[in-house]
Structure formats: structure tokens, C-alpha cells
Write a protein that holds these residues in place. Structure first.
Motif, mmCIF file in Angstrom:
data_model
loop_
_atom_site.group_PDB
_atom_site.id
_atom_site.type_symbol
_atom_site.label_atom_id
_atom_site.label_comp_id
_atom_site.label_asym_id
_atom_site.label_seq_id
_atom_site.Cartn_x
_atom_site.Cartn_y
_atom_site.Cartn_z
ATOM 1 N N SER B 302 0.856 -1.201 0.000
ATOM 2 C CA SER B 302 0.000 0.000 0.000
ATOM 3 C C SER B 302 0.886 1.243 0.000
ATOM 4 N N ARG B 303 1.998 1.151 0.734
ATOM 5 C CA ARG B 303 2.870 2.330 0.879
ATOM 6 C C ARG B 303 3.603 2.674 -0.416
ATOM 7 N N ILE B 304 3.719 1.698 -1.314
ATOM 8 C CA ILE B 304 4.339 2.022 -2.608
ATOM 9 C C ILE B 304 3.429 3.029 -3.319
ATOM 10 N N ALA B 305 2.114 2.790 -3.202
ATOM 11 C CA ALA B 305 1.149 3.720 -3.814
ATOM 12 C C ALA B 305 1.059 5.019 -3.022
ATOM 13 N N SER B 306 0.895 4.906 -1.706
ATOM 14 C CA SER B 306 0.683 6.131 -0.910
ATOM 15 C C SER B 306 1.922 7.026 -0.920
ATOM 16 N N ASP B 307 3.107 6.421 -0.996
ATOM 17 C CA ASP B 307 4.329 7.232 -1.054
ATOM 18 C C ASP B 307 4.443 7.999 -2.371
ATOM 19 N N LYS B 308 3.668 7.556 -3.378
ATOM 20 C CA LYS B 308 3.646 8.291 -4.654
ATOM 21 C C LYS B 308 2.585 9.395 -4.618
ATOM 22 N N GLY B 309 1.955 9.578 -3.448
ATOM 23 C CA GLY B 309 0.947 10.630 -3.293
ATOM 24 C C GLY B 309 -0.451 10.188 -3.694
ATOM 25 N N ILE B 310 -0.626 8.866 -3.890
ATOM 26 C CA ILE B 310 -1.949 8.363 -4.287
ATOM 27 C C ILE B 310 -2.754 8.023 -3.027
ATOM 28 N N PRO B 311 -3.965 8.604 -2.859
ATOM 29 C CA PRO B 311 -4.789 8.220 -1.705
ATOM 30 C C PRO B 311 -5.067 6.715 -1.732
ATOM 31 N N THR B 312 -4.633 6.020 -0.691
ATOM 32 C CA THR B 312 -4.667 4.554 -0.685
ATOM 33 C C THR B 312 -5.381 4.024 0.550
ATOM 34 N N ILE B 313 -6.271 3.051 0.322
ATOM 35 C CA ILE B 313 -6.906 2.370 1.446
ATOM 36 C C ILE B 313 -6.274 0.987 1.517
ATOM 37 N N SER B 314 -5.805 0.639 2.710
ATOM 38 C CA SER B 314 -5.153 -0.651 2.902
ATOM 39 C C SER B 314 -6.084 -1.545 3.720
ATOM 40 N N PHE B 315 -6.789 -2.440 3.021
ATOM 41 C CA PHE B 315 -7.778 -3.284 3.691
ATOM 42 C C PHE B 315 -7.144 -4.599 4.139
ATOM 43 N N ASP B 316 -7.557 -5.075 5.291
ATOM 44 C CA ASP B 316 -7.162 -6.421 5.700
ATOM 45 C C ASP B 316 -8.175 -6.965 6.690
ATOM 46 N N ILE B 317 -8.214 -8.284 6.778
ATOM 47 C CA ILE B 317 -9.154 -8.945 7.699
ATOM 48 C C ILE B 317 -8.592 -8.997 9.117
ATOM 49 N N ASP B 318 -7.270 -8.836 9.233
ATOM 50 C CA ASP B 318 -6.603 -9.056 10.509
ATOM 51 C C ASP B 318 -6.477 -7.767 11.321
ATOM 52 N N THR B 319 -7.093 -7.770 12.498
ATOM 53 C CA THR B 319 -7.099 -6.575 13.348
ATOM 54 C C THR B 319 -5.687 -6.163 13.743
ATOM 55 N N ALA B 320 -4.848 -7.158 14.029
ATOM 56 C CA ALA B 320 -3.482 -6.843 14.465
ATOM 57 C C ALA B 320 -2.693 -6.181 13.328
ATOM 58 N N VAL B 330 0.598 6.756 12.073
ATOM 59 C CA VAL B 330 0.644 7.808 13.093
ATOM 60 C C VAL B 330 2.098 8.197 13.365
ATOM 61 N N THR B 331 2.948 7.186 13.539
ATOM 62 C CA THR B 331 4.359 7.454 13.855
ATOM 63 C C THR B 331 5.028 8.258 12.746
ATOM 64 N N LYS B 332 4.749 7.852 11.488
ATOM 65 C CA LYS B 332 5.426 8.517 10.373
ATOM 66 C C LYS B 332 4.682 9.767 9.885
ATOM 67 N N GLY B 333 3.492 10.009 10.445
ATOM 68 C CA GLY B 333 2.698 11.165 10.014
ATOM 69 C C GLY B 333 2.235 11.047 8.569
ATOM 70 N N GLU B 334 1.920 9.809 8.163
ATOM 71 C CA GLU B 334 1.511 9.592 6.767
ATOM 72 C C GLU B 334 0.094 10.129 6.526
ATOM 73 N N THR B 335 -0.109 10.734 5.373
ATOM 74 C CA THR B 335 -1.403 11.362 5.104
ATOM 75 C C THR B 335 -2.171 10.711 3.959
ATOM 76 N N ASN B 336 -1.533 9.828 3.218
ATOM 77 C CA ASN B 336 -2.200 9.259 2.033
ATOM 78 C C ASN B 336 -2.687 7.837 2.210
ATOM 79 N N ILE B 337 -2.522 7.288 3.388
ATOM 80 C CA ILE B 337 -2.894 5.887 3.570
ATOM 81 C C ILE B 337 -3.880 5.740 4.731
ATOM 82 N N LEU B 338 -4.911 4.945 4.490
ATOM 83 C CA LEU B 338 -5.909 4.681 5.526
ATOM 84 C C LEU B 338 -6.080 3.168 5.676
ATOM 85 N N PRO B 339 -5.585 2.588 6.766
ATOM 86 C CA PRO B 339 -5.787 1.152 6.976
ATOM 87 C C PRO B 339 -7.202 0.891 7.491
#
Lengths: 79, 462
Positions: B302-320, B330-339
Motif C-alpha cells: 500500500s505504501r508504494i502507492a501512498s508514497d507516490k501521493g496516491i490516496p490509498t486504502i489498505s484493507f485487511d481482515i486481521d485486526t493486528a 501515526v508514527t510517520k505522520g503519513e497522510t495518504n494511507i488509511l488502513p
């Protein structure tokens, strides 16, 4: 301090609140939030008091922290 | 500004008499009704609106002088800034719900400083925008009068405290109760599910257990609530107590099958690097406006896309995995990715009144590009979904697709087949290409180095 207020809170509040639940009044139509409004009124005074204690505790804490950091700075200058 | 008249009321905001959302000419507007005039004026003139917007706690809006959707009730028409993707609390991990709760309380404290209070505390009023939770309902503020109880207290406990306590004390998967109970987890249910030890926490004892008991005790009784006054200090104490309680709730993942996925797979570092390179090249070819990474795990691709400035949703079934992904954002202050949490075998449905209040995952699409890496074998073999159904589903949610085929000879597929009978004679690369060819045109395909896996770049056939 935090620990002591927690113990007092956990032991005193339920007895007080459970006693109050015995009292009822019948004046007006009630909505679904009545129980929520009443619990706020019951715990309100208590959590308000805890907030005051917390504020003063923080003030006292900061006072001593400032005092010790001033002491350290003075020590640094003297050293 | 000239805007066409045809408008559609949005089904998510019909309850509040203060106003409602409507869509016109591709934009979303909010009508402020005259019933809310006094509160709206106080919000904007007291300095609260400015303070909230400056702290990025409330979505900014512009006032528009256009014809209202319902002129009988209209006071003003405002256009809030757009939130790119609407997500729901049952799609959030523990820390997302916790941050949403703390943001709500921060707003409530700030509102009190300006003589206002939140009249509702729905978790649906929070959205994640540019990596941070933000309040989106401008009409949720009302003037505070000394002595009044907090009308949104019950809702806050149901939408935030109860699910967070259940996740922390019982099982993190209990956030899925929010999908069943649209107005938050009923407190009697939370109280019965929480362990006995939760009663030793004063805040959980009072805000959940005794609160539930109070609700039950007064249910069906007529009581004059006007004689129950809560002074300002008690009000602040209540908010502070909730804040301490939420802050104190912790959940730590003990490691799940998926969180260790990249460590446990048979990828060589060269192969993983090659896969990243292929995904990056394909994304460059497509330059998508949005990306959904399905089965995104902790968000490596997902970060390959979001690091290119593309709004990216990273879906997964696993809560962890979602928790780890979010904490990294949060740690990296990323703005283009939403898990976000989602089970592709049972994605979020439309819920609420007429199944329209909260829309299904599919209705919130399509994404420009979907990443489906190391996903198809899980859907086809672990969950018996035929390849045609997978191709059909993907063609409904994206315009282009970057997809990986993992053959039966791969150790991951062998592992899936180790405990079950192989009833998948059609799970072959040829069949995969034939079936997906019915829905997509293959632009490019590349074999992964040191592996038998292939990654395809496909465009949906119009």
C-alpha cells in the motif's frame, strides 16, 4: 495519590449510587436517556471532586519539578 | 457560483432537525435549518469554529448562496470540505477507535471553553482525513447552559467507551458489535460481557456497569429529570473521567498469522524486492487517482502507492495487521494511507434505516486501481470462491487491477491444501487467465524472480 483516589472511588461510589437507586420520583414523562441523566447527576459531584484533586496534584507536582530543575540548573552553574 | 437545482438528500443525516446533507451538481452541501440558527451563529461568532478548524478538529466549510434544498426551513447552505473516503467504526482497529474517542472528548472540552457542548457523540461523526481523525458534523454543537446534563453522554459510552473496553478487556474482535448495533453497543450488553475485574476500574464501574444498571432501573418509569442538575465542574469532571478511562485502555496484539506473514513466507529478499519494483512500475503506468490494496496486511505494498501521493486504502481482515499499519501511519505522520478492517468474504453491508444510512463497501467504490497481491489463492482455496466470482467482484470495484497469481506448486498454496482435499481442478494459471480475460484486458504480466508467481496488470473491459 492516583492509586489512593482510585481505591476510594471504587469503594465509595457504588454504595452511594446503589442507595440512591432506591429513590424514585414520578412527575414527568421520561425518555430513554433518563437513566443516563441520573447517573451523571449521581457521579457528577464525585468526578468533579476527582478533577479538582487532579488539578491540584498536578500543580503541586509541577511546583516540585520546577524546584528540582531550578536546583539542578543552579548546581550546573556552580559546577 | 452556478449550481444545478437537482439535488439528492443523503440518507445518513435525516435524524437531526438542525439540518441535513444533500448532493447537488456532484458536490455535497449541508442545509442549516432555522431551528439551528442560534447555535450556528454562536459556533461561528464565538471563535469556536475557528479554534476547532485551526486545530484540525472540525471539517472546514464555506457558506454558499444557492437555492436551499428545503427553503421552508433553510437558514444557510454550507459546503464542507470533502472527505475522500467515508469509513465506519466497525472498520477501524482499536487505536483508530481510541483516537476517534479522544478527539471527540477534546472537541467537547474546547466547546465548553466557548460556551457550547456536543449534542451528539456518534462515532460516525468522526472520519479519518489525511491520517488524522476529524469531526465532520458542523451541526452537532449547541449552546451550553449551566446545570444541564450532557445529552450525548450515553451515546459516547455506547459508541466509544463500551466497544473499546470490550476490545481491551475481552476480545478485540468485539468491535464488530458496532456493525450490529448502529447506535453503539448497548450498555447492558457491554456490562454483561465485560469481566468481573472491570468493576475495579472506577470509570468502567460508573460509566458502564452502574450506567447500565441506572438505565434498567429507570426504564419505563416516569421521572422529572429537570431536577437533576449538573454543574460545570461536574460536567468537566465527567469528560475528564471519560478521557482518563479511554486513555487507560490498551490493547496489544500478541501476533497473529498475518502480522508475521512476510517473515513466514517463502519470499527471498530478492523476490520481495522484485515484487515491490513490479508494483511500482505498474502503478507508474497507470497513475491511478485512488488505490485499494485488498489483503494489504501491514501495508508494505500500500505504501508504494501512498508514497507516490496516491490516496490509498489498505484493507485487511486481521485486526493486528490493521493496528500495526495504523500505528505506523501515526508514527510517520503519513497522510495518504488509511488502513481499514474488512473481511472480503463478508464486506461491510449497507446498514441502518432502509439499509442506506451507512453504505456498503461496494457502494463506496469503485477504486481507480485495486492491488490484489497474494490474495486470490486465499479466496479461491481457503474460501471456495470460484475464479469467475472473484473476477466479477473485482471488475465491480475497480477500473484497473494489479493482481498476483500464486500457483498450486507454491509453498503457500501447498500449506492451504495440506489440511484439506484438493477440490480445485480449475485453479490453474491458464484458467485464471481465461476467466479474468472475460472481465479484464491484460496490459502486462511479469514473473516474479525466484518464484513461480506472476503479477498481472489488467484494465477492466468497458
Amino acid at each position: 495519590m492516583k492509586h489512593i483516589t482510585r481505591i476510594i472511588a471504587a469503594s465509595a461510589a457504588p454504595a452511594f449510587i446503589l442507595l440512591t437507586f432506591r429513590h424514585t420520583a414520578t412527575d414527568q414523562y421520561l425518555d430513554a436517556g433518563t437513566g443516563s441523566i441520573i447517573i451523571q447527576a449521581l457521579i457528577g459531584g464525585f468526578v468533579g471532586l476527582l478533577l479538582v484533586l487532579k488539578i491540584y496534584w498536578n500543580k503541586v507536582n509541577n511546583f516540585f519539578k520546577n524546584l528540582s530543575s531550578r536546583g539542578k540548573k543552579r548546581g550546573d552553574l556552580q559546577g | 457560483m452556478e449550481i444545478s437545482k437537482g439535488n439528492v438528500d443523503l440518507p445518513s443525516s435525516f435524524r437531526d432537525p438542525s439540518g441535513f446533507l444533500f448532493k447537488r451538481g456532484g458536490s455535497i452541501f449541508r442545509q442549516v435549518n432555522t431551528a439551528y440558527k442560534e447555535n450556528y451563529d454562536h459556533l461561528t461568532t464565538s471563535g469556536l469554529y475557528e479554534a476547532l478548524v485551526n486545530e484540525r478538529l472540525l471539517i472546514p466549510h464555506d457558506v454558499f448562496h444557492i437555492e436551499p434544498a428545503n427553503s421552508d426551513k433553510a437558514y444557510k447552505i454550507i459546503r464542507p470540505e470533502l472527505v475522500e473516503f467515508i469509513s465506519y467504526p466497525y472498520e477501524w482497529c482499536f487505536s483508530q477507535l481510541k483516537d476517534a474517542a479522544l478527539t471527540t472528548l477534546k472537541i467537547q472540552k474546547l466547546a465548553l471553553d466557548f460556551g457550547m457542548s456536543l449534542k451528539d457523540c456518534s462515532a460516525y461523526n468522526i472520519q479519518f482525513r489525511k491520517g488524522k481523525p476529524i469531526f465532520i458534523d458542523t451541526l452537532s454543537f449547541e449552546k451550553y447552559h449551566e446545570g444541564q446534563p450532557w445529552v450525548a453522554y450515553r451515546q459516547f459510552c455506547q459508541h466509544f467507551l463500551a466497544p473499546l473496553a470490550l476490545m481491551a478487556y475481552r476480545d478485540v474482535r468485539l468491535n464488530q458489535l458496532l456493525r450490529v448495533y448502529i447506535d453503539g453497543v448497548p450498555l447492558d450488553l457491554a456490562s454483561s460481557l465485560l469481566p468481573f475485574r472491570s468493576r475495579f476500574s472506577f470509570s468502567l464501574l460508573s460509566h458502564i456497569h452502574l450506567h447500565a444498571r441506572s438505565q434498567k432501573h429507570y426504564s419505563g418509569r416516569s421521572v422529572d429529570t429537570s431536577r437533576y442538575k449538573i454543574n460545570r465542574l461536574s460536567f468537566l469532571g465527567l469528560v475528564d473521567s471519560l478521557e482518563s478511562s479511554i486513555t487507560g485502555l490498551k490493547w496489544r496484539s500478541k501476533g497473529t498469522e498475518w502480522v508475521g506473514y512476510y517473515r513466514d513466507t517463502n519470499y527471498s529478499s530478492d523476490s520481495l524486492q522484485h515484487k515491490k519494483q513490479i508494483v511500482a512500475e505498474f502503478l507508474d503506468k497507470l497513475s491511478p487517482k485512488t488505490v485499494w490494496d485488498l489483503g494489504g496486511n501491514v501495508g508494505v505494498f500500500s505504501r508504494i502507492a501512498s508514497d507516490k501521493g496516491i490516496p490509498t486504502i489498505s484493507f485487511d481482515i486481521d485486526t493486528a495487521a490493521i493496528e500495526r499499519n495504523y500505528l505506523e501511519c501515526v508514527t510517520k505522520g503519513e497522510t495518504n494511507i488509511l488502513p481499514l478492517l474488512t473481511d472480503l468474504n463478508n464486506p461491510s453491508p449497507g446498514i441502518g434505516w432502509a439499509n442506506e444510512e451507512r453504505t456498503s463497501l461496494l457502494a463506496r467504490g469503485p477504486a481507480d486501481t485495486v492491488l490484489a497481491l497474494a490474495l486470490v489463492h486465499h479466496l479461491a482455496i481457503s474460501n471456495n470462491v470460484p475464479l469467475t466470482k472473484i473476477a466479477d467482484f473485482l471488475s465491480n470495484i475497480c477500473n484497473s487491477l494489479i493482481i498476483e497469481f500464486v500457483p498450486k506448486s507454491d509453498s503457500q498454496v501447498k500449506r492451504l491444501l495440506a489440511t484439506r482435499e484438493d477440490i480445485f481442478p480449475d485453479y490453474t494459471q491458464l484458467e485464471f487467465e481465461r476467466v479474468f480475460g472475460l472481465y479484464f484486458a491484460t496490459i502486462s504480466s511479469l514473473r516474479l524472480r525466484e518464484s513461480e508467481r506472476t503479477i498481472y496488470l489488467m484494465r477492466r473491459i468497458a
